[in-house]
Design a protein around this motif. Structure first.
Motif, PDB file in Angstrom:
ATOM      1  N   PRO A  13       0.725  -1.192   0.122  1.00 48.17           N
ATOM      2  CA  PRO A  13      -0.036  -0.012  -0.106  1.00 48.17           C
ATOM      3  C   PRO A  13       0.784   1.273   0.083  1.00 48.17           C
ATOM      4  CG  PRO A  13      -0.733  -1.442   1.551  1.00 48.17           C
ATOM      5  CD  PRO A  13       0.500  -2.170   1.176  1.00 48.17           C
ATOM      6  N   LEU A  14       2.149   1.324   0.696  1.00 43.24           N
ATOM      7  CA  LEU A  14       2.970   2.503   0.585  1.00 43.24           C
ATOM      8  C   LEU A  14       3.496   2.741  -0.783  1.00 43.24           C
ATOM      9  CD1 LEU A  14       4.699   2.208   4.114  1.00 43.24           C
ATOM     10  CD2 LEU A  14       3.130   3.944   3.365  1.00 43.24           C
ATOM     11  N   LEU A  15       3.708   1.452  -1.238  1.00 39.55           N
ATOM     12  CA  LEU A  15       4.439   1.843  -2.705  1.00 39.55           C
ATOM     13  C   LEU A  15       3.372   2.351  -3.656  1.00 39.55           C
ATOM     14  CD1 LEU A  15       7.230   1.268  -3.483  1.00 39.55           C
ATOM     15  CD2 LEU A  15       6.338  -1.170  -4.406  1.00 39.55           C
ATOM     16  N   ALA A  16       2.020   1.624  -3.646  1.00 35.36           N
ATOM     17  CA  ALA A  16       1.078   2.304  -4.285  1.00 35.36           C
ATOM     18  C   ALA A  16       0.659   3.686  -4.059  1.00 35.36           C
ATOM     19  CB  ALA A  16      -0.250   1.448  -4.098  1.00 35.36           C
ATOM     20  N   GLY A  17       0.719   4.144  -2.820  1.00 35.80           N
ATOM     21  CA  GLY A  17       0.606   5.498  -2.428  1.00 35.80           C
ATOM     22  C   GLY A  17       1.403   6.441  -3.250  1.00 35.80           C
ATOM     23  N   LEU A  18       2.594   5.877  -2.859  1.00 34.67           N
ATOM     24  CA  LEU A  18       4.012   6.654  -3.484  1.00 34.67           C
ATOM     25  C   LEU A  18       3.661   6.926  -5.081  1.00 34.67           C
ATOM     26  CD1 LEU A  18       6.575   8.040  -3.209  1.00 34.67           C
ATOM     27  CD2 LEU A  18       7.786   5.879  -3.628  1.00 34.67           C
ATOM     28  N   GLY A  19       3.514   5.848  -5.720  1.00 35.84           N
ATOM     29  CA  GLY A  19       3.230   5.765  -7.295  1.00 35.84           C
ATOM     30  C   GLY A  19       2.049   6.906  -7.533  1.00 35.84           C
ATOM     31  N   ALA A  20       1.106   6.680  -6.903  1.00 34.15           N
ATOM     32  CA  ALA A  20       0.016   7.763  -6.947  1.00 34.15           C
ATOM     33  C   ALA A  20       0.242   9.113  -6.926  1.00 34.15           C
ATOM     34  CB  ALA A  20      -1.250   7.244  -6.244  1.00 34.15           C
ATOM     35  N   MET A  21       0.869   9.499  -5.747  1.00 38.03           N
ATOM     36  CA  MET A  21       1.367  10.685  -5.202  1.00 38.03           C
ATOM     37  C   MET A  21       2.335  11.497  -6.371  1.00 38.03           C
ATOM     38  SD  MET A  21       4.202  12.000  -2.561  1.00 38.03           S
ATOM     39  CE  MET A  21       5.554  11.597  -3.546  1.00 38.03           C
ATOM     40  N   THR A  47      -8.075   6.919 -11.155  1.00 34.96           N
ATOM     41  CA  THR A  47      -7.359   5.977 -11.888  1.00 34.96           C
ATOM     42  C   THR A  47      -5.988   5.617 -11.200  1.00 34.96           C
ATOM     43  OG1 THR A  47      -8.249   7.155 -13.836  1.00 34.96           O
ATOM     44  CG2 THR A  47      -6.092   5.943 -13.891  1.00 34.96           C
ATOM     45  N   MET A  48      -5.615   6.264 -10.277  1.00 38.19           N
ATOM     46  CA  MET A  48      -4.495   6.173  -9.543  1.00 38.19           C
ATOM     47  C   MET A  48      -4.727   4.734  -8.730  1.00 38.19           C
ATOM     48  SD  MET A  48      -2.116   8.416 -10.424  1.00 38.19           S
ATOM     49  CE  MET A  48      -3.152   8.451 -11.805  1.00 38.19           C
ATOM     50  N   VAL A  49      -5.722   4.616  -8.139  1.00 36.21           N
ATOM     51  CA  VAL A  49      -6.177   3.743  -7.061  1.00 36.21           C
ATOM     52  C   VAL A  49      -5.932   2.184  -7.948  1.00 36.21           C
ATOM     53  CG1 VAL A  49      -7.898   2.522  -5.619  1.00 36.21           C
ATOM     54  CG2 VAL A  49      -7.746   4.955  -5.599  1.00 36.21           C
ATOM     55  N   ILE A  50      -6.441   2.119  -9.064  1.00 36.35           N
ATOM     56  CA  ILE A  50      -6.629   1.028  -9.716  1.00 36.35           C
ATOM     57  C   ILE A  50      -5.207   0.712 -10.569  1.00 36.35           C
ATOM     58  CG2 ILE A  50      -7.481   0.051 -11.735  1.00 36.35           C
ATOM     59  CD1 ILE A  50     -10.115   1.360 -11.397  1.00 36.35           C
ATOM     60  N   LEU A  51      -4.444   1.916 -10.958  1.00 31.80           N
ATOM     61  CA  LEU A  51      -3.111   1.677 -11.698  1.00 31.80           C
ATOM     62  C   LEU A  51      -2.232   1.190 -10.560  1.00 31.80           C
ATOM     63  CD1 LEU A  51      -1.124   1.837 -14.202  1.00 31.80           C
ATOM     64  CD2 LEU A  51      -1.206   4.183 -13.639  1.00 31.80           C
ATOM     65  N   PHE A  52      -2.096   2.045  -9.483  1.00 34.54           N
ATOM     66  CA  PHE A  52      -0.926   1.671  -8.603  1.00 34.54           C
ATOM     67  C   PHE A  52      -1.270   0.647  -7.591  1.00 34.54           C
ATOM     68  CE2 PHE A  52      -0.082   5.686 -10.553  1.00 34.54           C
ATOM     69  CZ  PHE A  52       1.451   5.404 -10.894  1.00 34.54           C
ATOM     70  N   GLY A  53      -2.541   0.480  -7.221  1.00 34.70           N
ATOM     71  CA  GLY A  53      -3.159  -0.624  -6.387  1.00 34.70           C
ATOM     72  C   GLY A  53      -3.324  -2.070  -6.822  1.00 34.70           C
ATOM     73  N   LEU A  54      -3.924  -1.874  -8.041  1.00 37.64           N
ATOM     74  CA  LEU A  54      -4.379  -3.169  -8.595  1.00 37.64           C
ATOM     75  C   LEU A  54      -3.918  -3.272 -10.037  1.00 37.64           C
ATOM     76  CD1 LEU A  54      -8.253  -2.722  -7.483  1.00 37.64           C
ATOM     77  CD2 LEU A  54      -6.381  -4.246  -6.547  1.00 37.64           C
ATOM     78  N   ARG A 148       7.972  -1.065 -13.797  1.00 37.84           N
ATOM     79  CA  ARG A 148       8.880  -1.901 -13.994  1.00 37.84           C
ATOM     80  C   ARG A 148      10.224  -1.537 -13.165  1.00 37.84           C
ATOM     81  NH1 ARG A 148       8.272  -2.211 -20.510  1.00 37.84           N
ATOM     82  NH2 ARG A 148       6.120  -3.428 -20.493  1.00 37.84           N
ATOM     83  N   LEU A 149      10.339  -0.249 -12.901  1.00 36.44           N
ATOM     84  CA  LEU A 149      11.522   0.168 -12.092  1.00 36.44           C
ATOM     85  C   LEU A 149      11.504   0.235 -10.539  1.00 36.44           C
ATOM     86  CD1 LEU A 149      12.459   3.228 -14.556  1.00 36.44           C
ATOM     87  CD2 LEU A 149      13.276   0.840 -14.624  1.00 36.44           C
ATOM     88  N   ILE A 150      10.257   0.431 -10.357  1.00 38.02           N
ATOM     89  CA  ILE A 150      10.213   0.576  -8.612  1.00 38.02           C
ATOM     90  C   ILE A 150       9.426  -0.431  -8.020  1.00 38.02           C
ATOM     91  CG2 ILE A 150       9.404   2.291  -6.933  1.00 38.02           C
ATOM     92  CD1 ILE A 150      10.217   4.502  -8.707  1.00 38.02           C
ATOM     93  N   SER A 151       8.346  -0.682  -8.278  1.00 40.31           N
ATOM     94  CA  SER A 151       7.452  -1.604  -7.696  1.00 40.31           C
ATOM     95  C   SER A 151       7.614  -2.881  -7.930  1.00 40.31           C
ATOM     96  CB  SER A 151       5.629  -1.182  -7.970  1.00 40.31           C
ATOM     97  OG  SER A 151       5.336  -1.978  -9.308  1.00 40.31           O
ATOM     98  N   GLY A 152       8.165  -3.475  -9.086  1.00 39.42           N
ATOM     99  CA  GLY A 152       8.416  -4.723  -9.333  1.00 39.42           C
ATOM    100  C   GLY A 152       7.205  -5.646  -9.859  1.00 39.42           C
ATOM    101  N   HIS A 153       6.026  -4.785  -9.924  1.00 36.74           N
ATOM    102  CA  HIS A 153       4.729  -5.617 -10.761  1.00 36.74           C
ATOM    103  C   HIS A 153       4.919  -5.531 -12.010  1.00 36.74           C
ATOM    104  CE1 HIS A 153       2.871  -4.341  -6.749  1.00 36.74           C
ATOM    105  NE2 HIS A 153       1.913  -5.469  -7.099  1.00 36.74           N
ATOM    106  N   ARG A 154       4.357  -6.713 -12.526  1.00 30.94           N
ATOM    107  CA  ARG A 154       4.391  -7.035 -14.080  1.00 30.94           C
ATOM    108  C   ARG A 154       3.181  -6.010 -14.611  1.00 30.94           C
ATOM    109  NH1 ARG A 154       1.470 -11.164 -16.919  1.00 30.94           N
ATOM    110  NH2 ARG A 154       1.989 -10.830 -19.226  1.00 30.94           N
ATOM    111  N   TYR A 155       3.471  -4.870 -15.241  1.00 32.50           N
ATOM    112  CA  TYR A 155       2.575  -3.902 -15.902  1.00 32.50           C
ATOM    113  C   TYR A 155       2.989  -3.300 -17.280  1.00 32.50           C
ATOM    114  CZ  TYR A 155      -0.599  -0.321 -16.621  1.00 32.50           C
ATOM    115  OH  TYR A 155      -1.615   0.644 -17.289  1.00 32.50           O
TER     116      TYR A 155
END
Length: 160
Positions: A13-21, A47-54, A148-155
């Motif tokens: 959640p912190l990483l998702a919040g950072l991305g959105a911010m 959109t930030m909730v979905i893109l960075f959280g899910l 790709r560079l920070i969260s490590g999620h496949r997106y």
């Protein structure tokens, strides 16, 4: 220590919040740097909730974000242009937006608000390109780089 942090229930959640911010800050900063343009609109926050959280959700994929926002904004503009802005036309625009996103497989829930934004704010056709089109594309580019560079999620999981 790092292993414990990355597996912590707070890390994602912190990483998702950072991305959105960072993404919203970037869009807002572009609006300041280029004073003649607006890069933000309220549905982008959702959109930030979905893109960075899910990010693996079908609703977060580039096609859904970009086409979903463009399609629903165009519907709002068309209905406002040809019918006007009254309660039933706002309902019609949102209903058409939901229907067409589902039919085109470009469902992106935050975009469902776009017809209302367009109609309530009295936006014109240039709103379709800026902030909607340019903003949606920038959001996707930012999401690709961030994941790709920070969260490590496949997106993204798929482009089209």
């Amino acid at each position: 220590m790092y292993q414990r942090l990355t597996t912590s229930r707070y890390f994602v959640p912190l990483l998702a919040g950072l991305g959105a911010m960072l993404c919203i800050t970037t869009l807002g900063s572009l609006g300041i740097a280029f004073q003649s343009s607006v890069w933000l609109m309220a549905p982008f926050g959702a959109t930030m909730v979905i893109l960075f959280g899910l990010p693996e959700s079908p609703l977060a994929q580039p096609r859904n974000i970009i086409v979903g926002h463009l399609l629903t904004t165009a519907i709002g503009l068309l209905v406002a242009t040809f019918v006007g802005v009254i309660p039933w036309s706002m309902g019609l625009a949102v209903g058409l937006a939901v229907c067409l996103m589902l039919l085109t497989k470009t469902t992106h829930p935050p975009a469902g608000a776009n017809p209302l934004v367009v109609m309530v704010a009295g936006e014109h056709w240039d709103f379709l390109l800026m902030p909607v089109g340019a903003g949606a594309v920038l959001i996707v580019v930012f999401g690709v780089l961030y994941h790709r560079l920070i969260s490590g999620h496949r997106y993204p999981t798929h482009w089209l």
